[in-house]
Every structure is written in C-alpha cells, then in structure tokens.
Design an enzyme around this catalytic site. Structure first.
Site, short mmCIF file in Angstrom:
data_model
loop_
_atom_site.label_atom_id
_atom_site.label_comp_id
_atom_site.label_asym_id
_atom_site.label_seq_id
_atom_site.Cartn_x
_atom_site.Cartn_y
_atom_site.Cartn_z
N MET A 15 0.84 -1.20 0.00
CA MET A 15 0.00 0.00 0.00
C MET A 15 0.88 1.25 0.00
SD MET A 15 -3.39 -0.97 2.12
CE MET A 15 -2.76 -0.81 3.77
N TYR B 44 4.07 4.02 0.88
CA TYR B 44 4.76 4.65 2.01
C TYR B 44 5.86 3.70 2.47
CZ TYR B 44 5.09 8.48 5.29
OH TYR B 44 5.51 9.60 5.97
N HIS C 105 9.19 -3.24 3.36
CA HIS C 105 8.86 -3.39 1.93
C HIS C 105 10.13 -3.63 1.11
CE1 HIS C 105 5.53 -0.49 3.28
NE2 HIS C 105 4.88 -1.58 2.91
N GLN D 255 -10.46 -3.12 1.86
CA GLN D 255 -9.95 -3.77 3.07
C GLN D 255 -10.01 -2.86 4.30
OE1 GLN D 255 -6.06 -4.39 1.08
NE2 GLN D 255 -5.15 -3.93 3.05
N GLN E 242 -2.45 -12.59 7.26
CA GLN E 242 -2.63 -12.31 5.84
C GLN E 242 -1.85 -13.30 4.98
OE1 GLN E 242 -2.56 -8.21 4.02
NE2 GLN E 242 -0.44 -8.77 3.63
N VAL F 132 10.89 -7.10 9.46
CA VAL F 132 11.99 -6.14 9.62
C VAL F 132 11.60 -5.17 10.73
CG1 VAL F 132 13.37 -4.37 8.49
CG2 VAL F 132 12.63 -6.38 7.19
N MET G 250 8.55 -2.54 11.64
CA MET G 250 8.32 -1.41 10.74
C MET G 250 6.92 -1.48 10.15
SD MET G 250 11.76 -0.46 8.92
CE MET G 250 13.24 -0.29 9.87
P1 AMP Z 1 1.53 -2.90 3.48
O1 AMP Z 1 2.06 -1.85 2.56
O2 AMP Z 1 1.56 -2.51 4.92
O3 AMP Z 1 0.22 -3.47 3.03
O4 AMP Z 1 2.57 -4.10 3.38
C1 AMP Z 1 2.91 -4.67 2.15
C2 AMP Z 1 3.69 -5.92 2.38
O5 AMP Z 1 4.87 -5.61 3.13
C3 AMP Z 1 2.91 -6.98 3.19
O6 AMP Z 1 3.20 -8.27 2.69
C4 AMP Z 1 3.48 -6.80 4.58
O7 AMP Z 1 3.40 -7.96 5.38
C5 AMP Z 1 4.92 -6.46 4.26
N1 AMP Z 1 5.51 -5.76 5.41
C6 AMP Z 1 5.04 -4.63 6.02
N2 AMP Z 1 5.83 -4.32 7.07
C7 AMP Z 1 6.79 -5.25 7.13
C8 AMP Z 1 7.90 -5.48 8.00
N3 AMP Z 1 8.16 -4.69 9.03
N4 AMP Z 1 8.70 -6.55 7.75
C9 AMP Z 1 8.45 -7.38 6.71
N5 AMP Z 1 7.41 -7.22 5.87
C10 AMP Z 1 6.60 -6.17 6.06
#
Ligand code: AMP
Length: 282
Positions: free
Chosen positions: A30, A32, A37, A61, A153, A176, A184
């Site tokens: 998503m 940012y 990521h 969602q 998820q 991470v 994060m």
């Molecule tokens: P989001 O942009 O929050 O929907 O996350 C996109 C993808 O990045 C999803 O598969 C998340 O699980 C993954 N993600 C977000 N934060 C982290 C993190 N701290 N460590 C590893 N993967 C992450």
C-alpha cells in the site's frame, strides 16, 4: 524502472517479458515504503528476472471507521526507494481502474479469517483476498512476496492460492524491525514521540513470552496474561487481542505444541499496531 497506472499497458509490457521467459516476482504493497517493503523487493530481485511492485491503498480492506482517508502516501519518495531497492516495474492504479462502478465479485477464505484481526476487522480479509487475486490476475507472477509482519494475511493468501489452484508461489519474508524492536509499518508514521516510545512494548512483551517458553512454559493462558500484564502497565496502550494460535488453523490453543504463532494487536491513541512471533515448540 517503469511506472504503469493502467492494466492494458502493464499487461503488454509483462507479456513481452514473459515471451522472453523472464521470471516475474510481485510485491503487493500500500506504499509509504520502508525497510520492510524494501526487504520484500530485494528478496524478489534475488529470485526473479523482473520485480513488479504494486502500490495501491485498497479501499475494500478498510472498514468505514478506519484510516483509509488518512493512510500515509508519498508516491514520489516511493518511486525513488523502489528504484534503489531494485524494482523494475511499479504498478500504481487508481480506484477507477481497480474497481468498476459495478464491482460485484469478492474472494472469501473461510475459518482462517475468523480469529485475530478478522475478529475486530470482519470485512478486512475479504478486501485483501479480493485485491490480491486481482493483482495476481493482472500481473500473473511466478512468485509473490508477503511479510510475516502480517502473519494472518500471509497464511490466508497461501491457503487461497492452494484452494483456488492459482499457479503462484507465495514467499513469506521475515519481519523487519527498528533498532528498538518495533516492527516497521507505514502506520508508525501516525505515532507521536510518546506513543512511539510506548510502541516498543509489543516486541518486548513478545520477547518476554518467548523467554518464558524457552524456560518451559506451555500454558497459553499464562503466556497471554503475562503479555497483557506488561502491556497494560503502559498507559494509553489498549489491547485488541493477544492470542496463541496454531499456525495452520489460526485457532487458539491452550497448550503450546508444534508450530505456534503469538499475535498481538493494540491501539495506541488512534493507531492500530500489530506484531507477532512464530515459534516451534516441542
Ligand atoms: P503494506 O504496505 O503494509 O500493506 O505491506 C505490504 C507488504 O509488506 C505486506 O506483505 C506486509 O506484510 C509487508 N511488510 C510490512 N511491514 C513489514 C515489515 N516490518 N517486515 C516485513 N514485511 C513487512
């Protein structure tokens, strides 16, 4: 790095790459972007010829009272970060492209969506599985990358791919964290300084739970109540859930054995934060 906002031209580009037998990795996000990521993009880069990053804040969602309208965005910075991380293609569609006015089709995964985040966000995972299916159909990657940060998820998507015979390998990547242990998240940007300090309690309490398990504790209730005690000592941190579940069923367990997930969700002010650890218990 090429940027696409419409499906037709993205598909044209991808079909010429696939004709050359290039392996495609997809990283749905998503936006940012942060190091979490970036780790997904780098892992995909290491395993594929072409890495496609999608950036789309998917409205289906989010519930009506959630943070869809405030969700942080910075597309210019995201493009820079994605390029540096090695993404070859970014797909940034708008709502009109992803959902027609008369969108009537949703993908539902039963049972696995009932517990944890599914309990407090009952419509969330339907939105996730629907948008991920659409992205899978648009990009048709060989592999897709998801973070263990959103453990439920990733488990739901693996099940969906298996149940619907979708020929894509799902790769889960480790969480991470910031130096102080906070996982994060784009939503960390909402936290003020005081909240940011308090947010470290999630990881600290999970680490404490892990130490109890290493010492021999196998009673799930004892684990969750120890975590709850630690978290409630921090004023302003409100627990949504603390559960110990089986990683295959995502159902609560009372005695720890096998592959387990300890998952937490809290609200810090208006910000919802989640974290988890996975353990194999003898
Ligand atoms: P989001 O942009 O929050 O929907 O996350 C996109 C993808 O990045 C999803 O598969 C998340 O699980 C993954 N993600 C977000 N934060 C982290 C993190 N701290 N460590 C590893 N993967 C992450």
């Amino acid at each position: 790095m090429k940027v696409f906002s419409d499906i037709v031209s993205l598909r044209e580009e991808l079909s010429s790459l696939k004709n050359m037998n290039y392996k495609i990795g997809l990283v749905p996000t998503m936006g940012y972007l942060h190091e979490g990521h970036i780790s997904l993009i780098r892992t995909s880069k290491g395993e594929n010829d072409i890495t496609v990053l999608s950036i789309y804040v998917n409205p289906t969602q989010f519930a009506l009272d959630e943070d869809l309208d405030n969700y942080p965005t910075d597309l210019e910075n995201d493009k820079k970060v994605a390029k540096e991380a090695g993404a070859d293609i970014i797909f940034i569609p708008c709502n009109e492209i992803m959902y027609s006015n008369n969108h009537l089709t949703y993908v539902t995964v039963d049972n696995l969506t009932n517990n944890l985040c599914g309990k407090s966000r009952p419509t969330h995972f339907n939105g996730v599985t629907t948008i991920v299916t659409k992205l899978f159909n648009i990009v048709q990657p060989d592999k897709a990358y998801f973070g263990q940060k959103d453990a439920q998820q990733a488990i739901i998507i693996k099940k969906m791919v298996n149940d619907l015979n979708i020929p894509i390998k799902i790769i889960e990547c480790p969480i991470v964290r910031e130096k102080d242990g906070l996982a994060m998240s784009s939503r960390n940007a909402y936290l003020n300084k005081n909240e940011r300090n308090k947010a470290t309690i999630l990881y600290k309490s999970l680490q404490y739970a892990k130490s109890l398990i290493i010492k021999g504790e196998r009673n799930a209730h004892k684990i969750t109540s120890n975590i709850a005690n630690m978290i409630t000592k921090e004023s302003g941190v409100n627990i949504d859930y603390i559960n110990v579940v089986d990683v295959n069923t995502l159902e609560d367990i009372s005695i720890l054995k096998g592959n387990i997930l300890i998952a937490i969700a809290v609200k810090l002010g208006d910000t919802r934060l989640i974290d988890n650890i996975r353990l194999e218990v003898q």
